[in-house]
Design an enzyme around this catalytic site. Structure first.
Site, PDB file in Angstrom:
ATOM      1  NE  ARG A 104       9.928   4.091 -27.335  1.00 26.27           N
ATOM      2  CZ  ARG A 104      10.636   3.015 -27.685  1.00 26.27           C
ATOM      3  NH1 ARG A 104      11.590   3.127 -28.585  1.00 26.27           N
ATOM      4  NH2 ARG A 104      10.386   1.852 -27.144  1.00 26.27           N
ATOM      5  CG  HIS A 131      10.130  -0.069 -22.254  1.00 26.95           C
ATOM      6  ND1 HIS A 131       8.927   0.138 -22.909  1.00 26.95           N
ATOM      7  CD2 HIS A 131      10.986  -0.558 -23.196  1.00 26.95           C
ATOM      8  CE1 HIS A 131       9.060  -0.201 -24.185  1.00 26.95           C
ATOM      9  NE2 HIS A 131      10.285  -0.622 -24.386  1.00 26.95           N
ATOM     10  CD  GLN A 134      10.972  -5.124 -23.947  1.00 23.93           C
ATOM     11  OE1 GLN A 134      10.938  -4.319 -24.863  1.00 23.93           O
ATOM     12  NE2 GLN A 134      11.067  -6.435 -24.162  1.00 23.93           N
ATOM     13  CG  ASP A 218      18.265  -2.141 -22.125  1.00 24.70           C
ATOM     14  OD1 ASP A 218      18.489  -2.254 -23.349  1.00 24.70           O
ATOM     15  OD2 ASP A 218      17.524  -1.244 -21.654  1.00 24.70           O
ATOM     16  CB  CYS A 257      14.146  -4.665 -24.098  1.00 25.72           C
ATOM     17  SG  CYS A 257      15.411  -3.374 -24.055  1.00 25.72           S
ATOM     18  NE  ARG A 285       7.110  -4.203 -26.318  1.00 27.83           N
ATOM     19  CZ  ARG A 285       7.753  -3.068 -26.635  1.00 27.83           C
ATOM     20  NH1 ARG A 285       9.040  -3.079 -26.893  1.00 27.83           N
ATOM     21  NH2 ARG A 285       7.098  -1.909 -26.666  1.00 27.83           N
TER      22      ARG A 285
HETATM   23  N1  NVA Z   1      16.960   1.301 -22.236  1.00 22.94           N
HETATM   24  C1  NVA Z   1      16.786   1.426 -23.655  1.00 22.94           C
HETATM   25  C2  NVA Z   1      15.614   0.612 -24.098  1.00 22.94           C
HETATM   26  C3  NVA Z   1      15.339   0.673 -25.569  1.00 22.94           C
HETATM   27  C4  NVA Z   1      14.131  -0.120 -25.949  1.00 22.94           C
HETATM   28  C5  NVA Z   1      16.601   2.890 -24.012  1.00 22.94           C
HETATM   29  O1  NVA Z   1      15.893   3.605 -23.289  1.00 22.94           O
HETATM   30  O2  NVA Z   1      17.176   3.335 -25.004  1.00 22.94           O
HETATM   31  N1   CP Z   2      12.406  -2.880 -27.046  1.00 22.85           N
HETATM   32  C1   CP Z   2      11.949  -1.766 -27.647  1.00 22.85           C
HETATM   33  O1   CP Z   2      11.173  -1.001 -27.077  1.00 22.85           O
HETATM   34  O2   CP Z   2      12.394  -1.598 -28.923  1.00 22.85           O
HETATM   35  P1   CP Z   2      12.197  -0.302 -29.837  1.00 22.85           P
HETATM   36  O3   CP Z   2      13.042   0.792 -29.246  1.00 22.85           O
HETATM   37  O4   CP Z   2      12.675  -0.730 -31.192  1.00 22.85           O
HETATM   38  O5   CP Z   2      10.752   0.080 -29.833  1.00 22.85           O
END
Ligand code: NVA
Ligand code: CP
Length: 298
Positions: A104, A131, A134, A218, A257, A285
């Site tokens: 990540r 992502h 997800q 989101d 998500c 997930r």
């Molecule tokens: N769009 C959000 C998703 C978190 C799982 C982010 O990138 O922070």
């Molecule tokens: N939806 C998701 O990826 O959650 P986290 O940021 O908690 O991993």
């Protein structure tokens, strides 16, 4: 054969993706029956997190344990990555010890550079652009609750962000209509959008939500987005609330998500209401990624 990676949903064929969803549902049933299934005994997943995570970290770690393997949490602060060791050198080293690597990080480009030098499969655990894990969970959740997503109508309300762009890929791979409504200036990448003919921009949230089988949103500010206060103003009329859900089909589902901000992108009434499937979505997930790990490693 060259190493398979999962950097976006486009790395797998539609048939492979459908196979992963079916397998995720089967693995979930197995898990809920309490049956052990340990094909990854002795195998290790290295997980590199440059950004915070609850679901991604726990789902991969618990999933690897259930499959009989082991997951290793690595943060840049505690590894030589934080002291300037290159992505390429890190990729070469990690992939000689671990059987797969989940990353990540902020940049899809860095993820691609890592994968180019990794002898082990690399999984995208979220970047600035995509992502894909997800989406495996989201499609699994829809299929479990409503059957095939092919030719259904999905509404995306809010930021044209990483999750939105993976939804665009999903509309192509799983063959459904996707209506996206974002405030001006927050649209998804034009190249991503134009490669998916069934994903279209809508003029209003109401227009996107009309007759939808699934409504998704989101956060208004993703991790790394610093311009929070301007965003709060720009997104004011982009909340998924009961009035918007009423425009969708009566049996429409709501997904997010997570983490969610009640009162911002979603009202508490919708988030905690009968159409919301966010907790199943979060649980899935783990099942979907177990299917992915099994596919990549066995
Ligand atoms: N769009 C959000 C998703 C978190 C799982 C982010 O990138 O922070
Ligand atoms: N939806 C998701 O990826 O959650 P986290 O940021 O908690 O991993």
């Amino acid at each position: 054969m060259s190493t398979r990676h999962f950097l976006t949903l486009l790395d797998f064929s539609p048939a492979e993706l459908r196979g992963l969803i079916d397998r995720a549902i089967a693995l979930k049933a197995l898990h809920h029956r309490g049956e052990r299934h340990t094909p990854l005994s002795g195998r290790t997943l290295a997980m590199v997190f440059e950004k915070a995570s609850t679901r991604t970290r726990v789902s991969f770690e618990a999933g690897m344990a259930q499959l009989g393997g082991h997951a290793l949490f690595l943060s840049p602060q505690d590894t030589q990555l934080g002291r300037g060791e290159s992505i390429e050198d890190t990729a070469r080293v990690l992939s000689r010890m671990a059987d797969a690597v989940m990353i990540r990080n902020h940049s899809q480009t860095l993820l691609e550079r890592f994968a180019a030098f990794s002898g082990a499969p690399v999984i995208n655990g979220l970047t600035d652009r995509f992502h894909p894990c997800q989406l495996l969970a989201d499609i699994q959740t829809f299929v479990e609750m409503r059957g095939d997503i092919k030719n259904r109508r999905v509404a995306w309300i809010g930021d044209g962000n990483n999750v939105c762009q993976s939804f665009i890929h999903a509309s192509l791979q799983f063959d459904f209509d996707l209506a996206i409504c974002t405030p001006p200036g927050y649209e998804p990448d034009t190249a991503v959008l134009s490669a998916a003919p069934r994903a279209q921009l809508a003029d209003t949230p109401a227009g996107a939500a009309e007759n939808a089988d699934l409504v998704v949103t989101d956060v208004w500010a993703s991790m790394g987005d610093e311009d929070q206060s301007q965003r709060m103003q720009d997104f004011q009329s982009f909340q998924v609330n009961q009035a918007l859900m009423k425009l969708a089909r009566p049996d429409a589902l709501f997904m997010h998500c997570l983490p969610a901000h009640r009162g911002e992108e979603v009202s508490a009434e919708v988030m905690d209401g009968p159409q919301s499937v966010v907790w199943d979505e979060a649980e899935n997930r783990m099942h979907a990624q177990k299917a992915l790990l099994e596919f990549l490693l066995t």
